[in-house]
Motif scaffolding. Structure first.
Motif, short mmCIF file in Angstrom:
data_model
loop_
_atom_site.label_atom_id
_atom_site.label_comp_id
_atom_site.label_asym_id
_atom_site.label_seq_id
_atom_site.Cartn_x
_atom_site.Cartn_y
_atom_site.Cartn_z
N GLN A 55 23.84 10.16 47.04
CA GLN A 55 24.80 9.65 46.06
C GLN A 55 25.86 10.69 45.73
N GLY A 56 27.11 10.32 45.89
CA GLY A 56 28.23 11.22 45.61
C GLY A 56 28.62 12.13 46.75
N LYS A 57 27.88 12.10 47.86
CA LYS A 57 28.15 13.06 48.94
C LYS A 57 29.52 12.86 49.58
N SER A 58 29.96 11.61 49.68
CA SER A 58 31.23 11.36 50.34
C SER A 58 32.43 11.72 49.48
N GLY A 59 32.24 11.70 48.15
CA GLY A 59 33.35 11.89 47.25
C GLY A 59 34.30 10.71 47.23
N ILE A 60 33.86 9.58 47.79
CA ILE A 60 34.71 8.39 47.89
C ILE A 60 34.14 7.23 47.11
N SER A 61 32.94 6.78 47.49
CA SER A 61 32.35 5.60 46.87
C SER A 61 30.90 5.48 47.29
N PRO A 62 30.11 4.64 46.60
CA PRO A 62 28.73 4.42 47.04
C PRO A 62 28.64 3.90 48.47
N TYR A 63 29.56 3.02 48.86
CA TYR A 63 29.54 2.53 50.24
C TYR A 63 29.69 3.68 51.22
N ALA A 64 30.64 4.55 50.97
CA ALA A 64 30.84 5.69 51.87
C ALA A 64 29.60 6.58 51.91
N ASP A 65 28.95 6.76 50.75
CA ASP A 65 27.69 7.52 50.72
C ASP A 65 26.65 6.85 51.61
N PHE A 66 26.58 5.51 51.52
CA PHE A 66 25.58 4.74 52.28
C PHE A 66 25.85 4.83 53.78
N VAL A 67 27.13 4.83 54.15
CA VAL A 67 27.48 5.02 55.56
C VAL A 67 27.01 6.39 56.04
N MET A 68 27.20 7.40 55.23
CA MET A 68 26.74 8.74 55.60
C MET A 68 25.22 8.78 55.76
N GLN A 69 24.51 8.10 54.87
CA GLN A 69 23.05 8.05 54.99
C GLN A 69 22.64 7.29 56.26
N THR A 70 23.36 6.22 56.59
CA THR A 70 23.09 5.48 57.81
C THR A 70 23.29 6.36 59.03
N ASP A 71 24.36 7.11 59.03
CA ASP A 71 24.65 8.06 60.11
C ASP A 71 23.49 9.05 60.27
N ILE A 131 35.32 8.94 56.12
CA ILE A 131 33.88 9.06 55.93
C ILE A 131 33.31 9.91 57.06
N PRO A 132 32.67 11.04 56.76
CA PRO A 132 32.08 11.86 57.83
C PRO A 132 30.89 11.14 58.48
N THR A 133 30.89 11.09 59.81
CA THR A 133 29.76 10.53 60.56
C THR A 133 29.40 11.50 61.69
N PRO A 134 28.91 12.69 61.36
CA PRO A 134 28.68 13.72 62.38
C PRO A 134 27.67 13.34 63.44
N ARG A 135 26.62 12.59 63.07
CA ARG A 135 25.60 12.27 64.06
C ARG A 135 26.10 11.22 65.05
N LEU A 136 26.83 10.23 64.57
CA LEU A 136 27.41 9.25 65.47
C LEU A 136 28.51 9.87 66.32
N ASP A 137 29.27 10.77 65.74
CA ASP A 137 30.31 11.46 66.52
C ASP A 137 29.67 12.27 67.65
N ARG A 138 28.53 12.90 67.34
CA ARG A 138 27.84 13.66 68.37
C ARG A 138 27.29 12.73 69.46
N MET A 139 26.78 11.58 69.04
CA MET A 139 26.29 10.61 70.01
C MET A 139 27.42 10.17 70.94
N ALA A 140 28.61 9.93 70.37
CA ALA A 140 29.76 9.56 71.19
C ALA A 140 30.10 10.67 72.17
N ALA A 141 30.02 11.90 71.73
CA ALA A 141 30.32 13.04 72.60
C ALA A 141 29.29 13.17 73.72
#
Length: 500
Positions: A255-271, A46-56
């Motif tokens: 919706q559908g952005k992750s290409g995995i599942s609704p949960y993965a989409d929701f994680v991306m939106q949370t990020d 699941i891509p989490t670019p904003r959290l990854d940037r925060m970690a960096a």
């Protein structure tokens, strides 16, 4: 993934503490797994670019724990610096119309900071109970059906240190489905709606709109408080999000952005929501002077559809065993990122064991306050670790599962006082007992992060030592140095007779 060596942190650390007290933003995701943040689990999908940037940009704590493997007790610990199992809540969670869990007069992070000049706000999911007036003889948990929605709410967030509150009373799948602002419902429910549970709802309340609304309000709060913050009036924003907890309702554009599942989409939106808040802080010119902490209240829930995630190669617990509700680390080892450019070394990592209960002592340290004996009984300041200082090991962390099962972690050793998961994972305790598994589990967390090899038979001395240590921490009413305190209820470590 290797931690930054301590000597490197010390060399790079600022020579002195920042002169100004920082603004503090504490973002608490809901049911986000340790392995859902790509910076902590590079094998995650699941891509989490904003959290990854925060970690960096800041520090990643790789051994951080919630005070429980479920919602309510974790939130109690975050705000009070005390384990919730010291209260009457010995297992499970509260509901949308439950009475308050935080005792009158108890010091919280919000009340402490307000006493020291901070503007304080809570935006999001409360889930710590509040006194809602009841009509027609309604009492206890009735899914909000007997609440008097025209009456003021007592002993909610604004009674425990927050200047303002906007959000919902509990999880997004718990009625009543209506926003609360300060001590009033914003509308009187006129219909019933269902998100897993059915109950009273405002006509225009939709679960899919809640995360965007909370994000918008958080951004607006930062923008409104920025001028005062620059003039020396800092703020504390506690932002407990409703995602990616059920109902899993990503906005249409996600919706559908992750290409995995609704949960993965929701994680991306949370990020992305976290990123919007960080952007607001930076646009306001407050980035350097703001401590932002991002974490999750417990591990990922099985409601995320684990089989689908696994088929796509994603494990929301990463290398950990178990998930939400469990006593294993997948239930309570959580993402924990801290960004504070004035003090925290970018891209640093801390392998020190820490707990959500540590917020109160950290806030006290930041404002130069000494906690009274009856506050923050299980709280240890994170400030030295954030600044890269060498610090002694933390007192043991106590873990607690949804069924009230206990575990203690001290250094490399983790002792579990039940034969199974203590929660929803397999084997559950009854199943483990049926198969003759030992009544305790002992793991070496340095060599066995996945808790695969129970060493209780090999190290009975460690089992005995940690058992006595846990019994003492319970009896003392605290796990930190100080005068002994009373628990609010009798604490049963074993939960059934004869399982020793």
């Amino acid at each position: 993934m290797k931690a930054v060596p301590l000597f490197a942190l010390l060399l790079a650390a600022p020579a002195s503490a920042p002169a100004e007290r920082p603004c503090i933003v504490y973002i608490l995701a809901d049911d986000l797994g340790y392995g859902d943040v790509h910076a902590l689990n590079p094998e995650g999908k699941i891509p989490t670019p904003r959290l990854d940037r925060m970690a960096a940009q800041g520090m990643s704590f790789t051994d951080a724990h919630s005070g429980s493997s479920v919602c309510t007790p974790t939130r109690y610990g975050v705000l009070t610096g005390r384990y919730a199992w010291r209260t009457h809540l010995q297992a499970g969670v509260l509901f949308g119309d439950s009475p308050p869990l935080i005792e009158p007069g108890r010091l919280t992070a919000a009340s402490l900071l307000r006493e020291h000049g901070y503007a304080t706000a809570c935006i999001g999911k409360w889930h710590l109970g509040m006194e809602m007036a009841k009509r027609n003889g309604g009492t206890g948990k009735d899914e909000g059906k007997h609440v008097d929605y025209a009456a003021p709410i007592r002993n909610g967030p604004t009674a425990v240190g927050f200047d303002s509150f906007f959000g919902i009373s509990a999880s997004l799948d718990m009625p009543p489905f209506v926003y609360i602002e300060n001590d009033r419902f914003t509308q009187i429910p006129a219909v019933e709606k269902t998100w897993i549970r059915t109950g009273p709802a405002a006509k225009d309340f939709e679960a899919v709109d809640v995360l965007p609304e909370l994000t918008r309000r958080a951004v607006a709060f930062v923008e409104s408080r920025a001028p005062a913050a620059k003039e020396g009036k800092p703020f504390f924003l506690y932002l407990p999000l409703t995602s990616p907890h059920t109902p899993i309702v990503p906005a249409p554009e996600w919706q559908g952005k992750s290409g995995i599942s609704p949960y993965a989409d929701f994680v991306m939106q949370t990020d992305d929501a976290v990123g919007q808040v960080l952007d607001a802080i930076d646009r306001a010119g407050l980035g350097e002077r703001t401590l932002v902490i991002f974490t999750s209240d417990n591990g990922c829930s099985p409601a995320a559809d684990l089989p689908t995630l696994n088929r796509h190669g994603h494990e929301p617990s990463g290398p950990l065993r178990g998930h939400k509700a469990d006593i294993w680390d997948g239930g309570h080892r959580v993402p924990f990122l801290a960004r504070w450019p004035a003090a925290v070394i970018p891209g640093s990592r801390c392998s020190r064991t820490v707990c959500h209960t540590d917020l109160l002592a950290t806030c006290a340290d930041l404002v130069g306050a000494t906690l009274p004996a009856d506050a923050g009984e299980d709280s240890v300041s994170l400030l030295p670790a954030l600044r890269g200082a060498e610090v002694p090991p933390r007192p043991p962390v106590v873990h607690h599962s949804i069924s009230g099962r206990f575990s203690i972690r001290e250094g490399r050793w983790k002792l579990v006082l039940c034969p199974g998961s203590g929660g929803w994972g397999s084997p559950k305790d009854a199943e483990a007992e049926k198969h003759g598994l030992p009544h305790v589990q002992l793991y070496d967390m340095e060599s066995d992060l996945g808790e695969k090899t129970n060493l209780q038979a090999k190290h009975p001395d460690i089992v005995e030592r940690l058992t006595k240590r846990l019994e003492q921490l319970v009896a003392d009413g605290r796990s930190t140095p100080g005068d002994p305190q009373k628990n609010d209820a009798t604490v049963d470590l074993w939960k059934r007779k004869g399982n020793r």
